[in-house]
Write a protein that holds these residues in place. Structure first.
Motif, mmCIF file in Angstrom:
data_model
loop_
_atom_site.group_PDB
_atom_site.id
_atom_site.type_symbol
_atom_site.label_atom_id
_atom_site.label_comp_id
_atom_site.label_asym_id
_atom_site.label_seq_id
_atom_site.Cartn_x
_atom_site.Cartn_y
_atom_site.Cartn_z
ATOM 1 N N PRO A 41 14.880 -1.361 -6.047
ATOM 2 C CA PRO A 41 14.438 -0.963 -4.549
ATOM 3 C C PRO A 41 13.253 -0.052 -4.584
ATOM 4 C CG PRO A 41 16.996 -1.503 -4.694
ATOM 5 C CD PRO A 41 16.247 -1.513 -6.189
ATOM 6 N N LYS A 42 12.159 -0.416 -3.876
ATOM 7 C CA LYS A 42 11.428 0.467 -3.489
ATOM 8 C C LYS A 42 10.838 1.588 -4.344
ATOM 9 C CE LYS A 42 8.347 1.119 -0.315
ATOM 10 N NZ LYS A 42 8.519 1.782 1.070
ATOM 11 N N ILE A 43 10.376 1.217 -5.614
ATOM 12 C CA ILE A 43 9.770 1.911 -6.532
ATOM 13 C C ILE A 43 8.054 1.450 -6.229
ATOM 14 C CG2 ILE A 43 9.320 2.291 -9.035
ATOM 15 C CD1 ILE A 43 12.265 1.792 -9.449
ATOM 16 N N CYS A 44 7.195 2.358 -6.190
ATOM 17 C CA CYS A 44 6.096 2.099 -5.666
ATOM 18 C C CYS A 44 4.995 3.232 -5.987
ATOM 19 C CB CYS A 44 5.775 1.541 -4.251
ATOM 20 S SG CYS A 44 4.234 0.626 -3.749
ATOM 21 N N SER A 45 3.734 2.815 -6.140
ATOM 22 C CA SER A 45 2.894 3.871 -6.478
ATOM 23 C C SER A 45 2.091 4.175 -5.195
ATOM 24 C CB SER A 45 1.676 3.349 -7.158
ATOM 25 O OG SER A 45 1.333 2.017 -6.933
ATOM 26 N N TYR A 46 2.390 3.693 -3.998
ATOM 27 C CA TYR A 46 1.910 4.035 -2.715
ATOM 28 C C TYR A 46 3.247 4.129 -1.754
ATOM 29 C CZ TYR A 46 -2.720 2.052 -3.354
ATOM 30 O OH TYR A 46 -4.140 2.001 -3.979
ATOM 31 N N ALA A 47 2.762 4.764 -0.637
ATOM 32 C CA ALA A 47 3.856 4.967 0.376
ATOM 33 C C ALA A 47 3.056 4.633 1.775
ATOM 34 C CB ALA A 47 4.521 6.510 0.376
ATOM 35 N N CYS A 48 2.837 3.430 1.786
ATOM 36 C CA CYS A 48 2.047 3.173 2.755
ATOM 37 C C CYS A 48 2.577 3.374 4.256
ATOM 38 C CB CYS A 48 1.557 1.606 2.767
ATOM 39 S SG CYS A 48 0.923 0.961 1.487
ATOM 40 N N ARG A 49 1.834 4.045 5.258
ATOM 41 C CA ARG A 49 2.408 4.263 6.505
ATOM 42 C C ARG A 49 2.800 3.032 7.255
ATOM 43 N NH1 ARG A 49 0.592 9.163 7.668
ATOM 44 N NH2 ARG A 49 1.392 9.048 9.702
ATOM 45 N N TYR A 50 2.439 1.727 6.814
ATOM 46 C CA TYR A 50 2.932 0.687 7.655
ATOM 47 C C TYR A 50 3.995 -0.274 6.990
ATOM 48 C CZ TYR A 50 -0.640 -1.422 4.446
ATOM 49 O OH TYR A 50 -1.179 -1.549 3.271
ATOM 50 N N CYS A 51 4.148 0.377 5.582
ATOM 51 C CA CYS A 51 5.276 -0.454 4.922
ATOM 52 C C CYS A 51 6.332 -0.903 5.795
ATOM 53 C CB CYS A 51 5.694 0.319 3.723
ATOM 54 S SG CYS A 51 6.720 -0.647 2.424
ATOM 55 N N GLN A 52 6.562 -2.167 5.491
ATOM 56 C CA GLN A 52 7.851 -2.794 6.259
ATOM 57 C C GLN A 52 9.077 -2.599 5.499
ATOM 58 O OE1 GLN A 52 6.751 -6.735 6.589
ATOM 59 N NE2 GLN A 52 7.341 -7.367 4.354
ATOM 60 N N LEU A 53 9.094 -1.954 4.383
ATOM 61 C CA LEU A 53 10.344 -1.991 3.670
ATOM 62 C C LEU A 53 11.082 -0.426 3.684
ATOM 63 C CD1 LEU A 53 9.069 -3.601 0.326
ATOM 64 C CD2 LEU A 53 10.211 -4.662 2.360
ATOM 65 N N GLY A 54 10.252 0.239 4.677
ATOM 66 C CA GLY A 54 10.951 1.428 4.774
ATOM 67 C C GLY A 54 10.137 2.626 4.060
ATOM 68 N N ASP A 101 10.384 -5.534 -3.716
ATOM 69 C CA ASP A 101 10.423 -4.618 -2.752
ATOM 70 C C ASP A 101 9.860 -3.327 -3.513
ATOM 71 O OD1 ASP A 101 12.516 -4.246 -4.825
ATOM 72 O OD2 ASP A 101 13.972 -3.993 -3.137
ATOM 73 N N GLY A 102 8.535 -3.342 -4.036
ATOM 74 C CA GLY A 102 7.822 -2.264 -4.625
ATOM 75 C C GLY A 102 6.562 -2.653 -5.138
ATOM 76 N N GLU A 103 5.957 -2.033 -6.147
ATOM 77 C CA GLU A 103 4.747 -2.524 -6.709
ATOM 78 C C GLU A 103 5.137 -3.362 -7.953
ATOM 79 O OE1 GLU A 103 1.887 -3.248 -6.086
ATOM 80 O OE2 GLU A 103 1.172 -3.623 -8.153
ATOM 81 N N THR A 138 -0.208 -7.639 -5.019
ATOM 82 C CA THR A 138 -0.369 -6.114 -5.720
ATOM 83 C C THR A 138 -0.993 -5.329 -5.037
ATOM 84 O OG1 THR A 138 -0.996 -4.974 -7.570
ATOM 85 C CG2 THR A 138 -2.021 -7.087 -7.422
ATOM 86 N N ASN A 139 -0.813 -4.065 -4.929
ATOM 87 C CA ASN A 139 -1.464 -2.952 -4.149
ATOM 88 C C ASN A 139 -2.855 -2.587 -5.070
ATOM 89 O OD1 ASN A 139 -0.619 -1.013 -5.958
ATOM 90 N ND2 ASN A 139 0.892 -0.093 -4.590
ATOM 91 N N ALA A 140 -2.854 -3.243 -6.153
ATOM 92 C CA ALA A 140 -4.181 -3.100 -6.796
ATOM 93 C C ALA A 140 -4.314 -1.943 -7.526
ATOM 94 C CB ALA A 140 -5.451 -3.336 -6.279
ATOM 95 N N LEU A 199 -4.931 -8.852 -3.567
ATOM 96 C CA LEU A 199 -5.015 -7.333 -3.814
ATOM 97 C C LEU A 199 -5.077 -6.687 -2.412
ATOM 98 C CD1 LEU A 199 -7.938 -7.571 -6.546
ATOM 99 C CD2 LEU A 199 -5.513 -7.583 -6.832
ATOM 100 N N LYS A 200 -4.815 -5.592 -2.330
ATOM 101 C CA LYS A 200 -4.581 -4.785 -1.255
ATOM 102 C C LYS A 200 -5.975 -3.889 -1.377
ATOM 103 C CE LYS A 200 -0.915 -2.322 0.013
ATOM 104 N NZ LYS A 200 -0.568 -3.173 0.993
ATOM 105 N N VAL A 201 -6.782 -4.001 -0.448
ATOM 106 C CA VAL A 201 -7.969 -2.928 0.109
ATOM 107 C C VAL A 201 -7.817 -2.733 1.296
ATOM 108 C CG1 VAL A 201 -10.308 -2.723 -0.474
ATOM 109 C CG2 VAL A 201 -9.278 -4.418 -1.550
HETATM 110 S S1 SF4 Z 1 3.333 -1.830 1.397
HETATM 111 FE FE1 SF4 Z 1 3.588 -2.592 -0.277
HETATM 112 S S2 SF4 Z 1 2.398 -0.999 -1.406
HETATM 113 FE FE2 SF4 Z 1 2.338 0.089 0.226
HETATM 114 S S3 SF4 Z 1 4.344 1.347 -0.081
HETATM 115 FE FE3 SF4 Z 1 5.067 -0.634 0.747
HETATM 116 S S4 SF4 Z 1 5.666 -2.039 -1.238
HETATM 117 FE FE4 SF4 Z 1 4.346 -0.027 -1.681
#
Ligand code: SF4
Length: 318
Positions: free
Chosen positions: A23-36, A80-82, A107-109, A129-131
């Motif tokens: 759960p929710k291991i990611c290299s980003y913490a996007c402001r809009y992330c729908q996973l919290g 639920d992560g990258e 992927t968030n690339a 890819l996320k850009v």
């Molecule tokens: S949107 Fe994707 S890349 Fe961004 S924090 Fe959430 S899981 Fe990570």
């Protein structure tokens, strides 16, 4: 790890989802992330689940779906992560290729500066890819990257990957009002995307509750204008905001199936009711999952959304 669906996808038809990340291991913490909120931010690739176990679970699901007469268009890594944080991604992809169903990954690339990641992604038939922006400033504000990441290295990695990759490559840009939806930001984005030359550039704005409550969504007019700006640079720009539908398929235990989908794909109230329509005591199942804290409920823009409580799933407190 779980394998879920098929879920309806606006881009992939009916895809069997593969969640290869805890759960929710990611290299980003996007402001809009729908996973919290981000639970663990890292850039370090690690082995999480056995490729054999993932392949066995996919095989089992495919057999179940075949029996039900359900079609699967893609095996899609949408965790639920990258997904590229999985050090055994390549090994898993190689095993899954034996099922002769196209492999997709979103992927968030952020790790594309790593040659091993580029090599492993080349095993996929379809990649998004996320850009989110063409400048480091926008990237930092909207994606809130791990401190070890470098914007320039990511862009360079994307270009290198693009030069060698022969499959279907899309980019995805989430537009947030006041951050990356201005004309200047979009013109810079168009120039960068023209260099990357994806087959399709998708634009969207949040359709599910974002991690940060101050995130503002673009209206239809701004989305259309943004698409036009990219189109003027010769890019095939398309909106990704249409609702994907409620055609979620359930196999096995209803509660487990629901939690698996909600880990990566928050559902609207109407979708969840339909998903549980033929489950005996479906309302009670939902009520208990909410009451026990396994599912969190959010009201957003006039709708009710259900998502997996990833903090609880990860065994965290608070
Ligand atoms: S949107 Fe994707 S890349 Fe961004 S924090 Fe959430 S899981 Fe990570």
């Amino acid at each position: 790890m779980n394998v879920f669906g098929p879920v309806p996808s606006r881009r992939l038809g009916r895809s069997l989802g593969i969640n290869n990340i805890p759960p929710k291991i990611c290299s980003y913490a996007c402001r809009y992330c729908q996973l919290g909120d981000a639970l663990t931010m890292t850039t370090e690739r690690r082995a999480f689940f056995e490729p054999e176990a993932i392949a066995a679970e996919v095989e089992r699901k495919l057999a179940e779906l075949k029996e039900k007469g359900e079609r699967v268009d893609y095996l899609a890594f949408v965790p639920d992560g990258e997904p590229t944080l999985d050090a055994r991604l390549g090994e898993t992809a190689r095993r899954l290729r034996t099922f002769s169903i196209p492999l997709a990954i979103i992927t968030n690339a952020s790790l594309l500066s790593d040659e091993a990641v580029r090599r492993e992604l080349a095993l996929f038939d379809w990649i998004s890819l996320k850009v989110d922006g063409a400048t480091e400033g926008i990237w930092r504000v909207i994606d809130r990257p791990h401190r070890l990441l470098s914007f320039d290295a990511i862009v360079e990695g994307i270009k290198r990957f693009r030069a060698a990759y022969g499959g279907h490559l899309e980019t995805e840009t989430m537009l947030v009002t006041g951050v990356n939806d201005g004309d200047e930001a979009l013109l810079a984005l168009a120039s960068l995307l023209a260099e990357i030359a994806p087959s399709v550039c998708r634009l969207s704005s949040p359709t599910r509750p974002p991690a940060c409550s101050d995130v503002r969504c673009c209206d239809e007019e701004r989305l259309a204008a943004s698409t036009a700006i990219l189109g003027e640079r010769g890019l095939d720009a398309r909106l990704l905001n249409a609702y994907e539908g409620n055609d979620f398929v359930r196999t096995g235990d209803a509660r487990e199936a629901l939690l698996s989908i909600l880990s990566v794909h928050p559902m609207r109230d109407d979708a969840i009711r339909l998903f549980l329509a033929d489950v005996e005591d479906g309302d009670e199942l939902l009520r208990q999952a909410v009451e026990s804290g396994d599912i969190r409920v959010t009201s957003w823009r006039g709708g009710t959304f259900y998502a997996r409580n990833l903090r609880k799933a990860a065994g965290r407190r608070g």
